[in-house]
Design an enzyme around this catalytic site. Structure first.
Site, PDB file in Angstrom:
ATOM      1  N   GLY A  31       0.743  -1.405   0.100  1.00  0.00           N
ATOM      2  CA  GLY A  31      -0.146  -0.510   0.065  1.00  0.00           C
ATOM      3  C   GLY A  31       1.586   1.409   0.250  1.00  0.00           C
ATOM      4  O   GLY A  31       0.412   2.240  -0.661  1.00  0.00           O
ATOM      5  N   CYS A  32       2.056   1.643   1.193  1.00  0.00           N
ATOM      6  CA  CYS A  32       2.522   2.063   0.744  1.00  0.00           C
ATOM      7  C   CYS A  32       3.213   2.571  -0.542  1.00  0.00           C
ATOM      8  O   CYS A  32       3.579   4.064  -0.882  1.00  0.00           O
ATOM      9  CB  CYS A  32       3.994   2.106   2.448  1.00  0.00           C
TER      10      CYS A  32
END
Length: 156
Positions: free
Chosen positions: A44-45
């Site tokens: 996600g990051c």
């Protein structure tokens, strides 16, 4: 005590991905998108960072700067920035002092650092906060808010 819309961001310092000392007050004078994310090189990051990278020129054209913050070390940030060709500043917040200053919550029973994006005007006043653990909408919402709030900025 956490910062809220209308508050002036107090001066702070942190190390960036190059090991240089970043001093907040030296970066005032343009809108800033300051985003907190849980961890370098996680799915996600990475998606979020790459989305900011892909839209970075649009932010620059709007007169804004993008700065990412996580608890990773400067060395981890260097690898992350190089691997994904991230053109913006990444700040190391290993002691969580910036998370505390801004009031970034933790999630998953306090185990996972939160994901929050702050829009700050050229004078250093917090004008918008987007708090959502999903990495998907942070970039588009930040860009829309920068356009909306600072539509006249480049004309000044």
């Amino acid at each position: 005590m956490s910062l809220k819309v209308g508050d002036k961001v107090p001066n702070f310092s942190a190390k960036d991905q190059h090991g240089a000392n970043f001093i907040w007050d030296e970066h005032l004078g343009k809108p800033i998108v300051l985003y907190f994310y849980p961890k370098d090189d996680t799915p996600g990051c990475t998606a979020q960072a790459c989305s900011f990278r892909d839209e970075y020129e649009d932010f620059k054209e709007l007169g804004a700067e993008v700065i990412g913050v996580s608890g990773d070390s400067e060395k981890a940030h260097t690898k992350f920035a190089q691997k994904y060709k991230l053109p913006f500043i990444l700040l190391s917040d290993q002691d969580k002092s910036l998370r505390k200053l801004f009031g970034v919550p933790t999630n998953l029973l306090g185990l996972l650092p939160g994901r929050v994006t702050y829009i700050i005007n050229a004078e250093g006043t917090l004008v918008y906060i987007y708090n959502n653990m999903s990495a998907k909408n942070h970039v588009s919402i930040a860009k829309d808010k920068v356009k909306e709030i600072f539509k006249d900025f480049k004309n000044k």
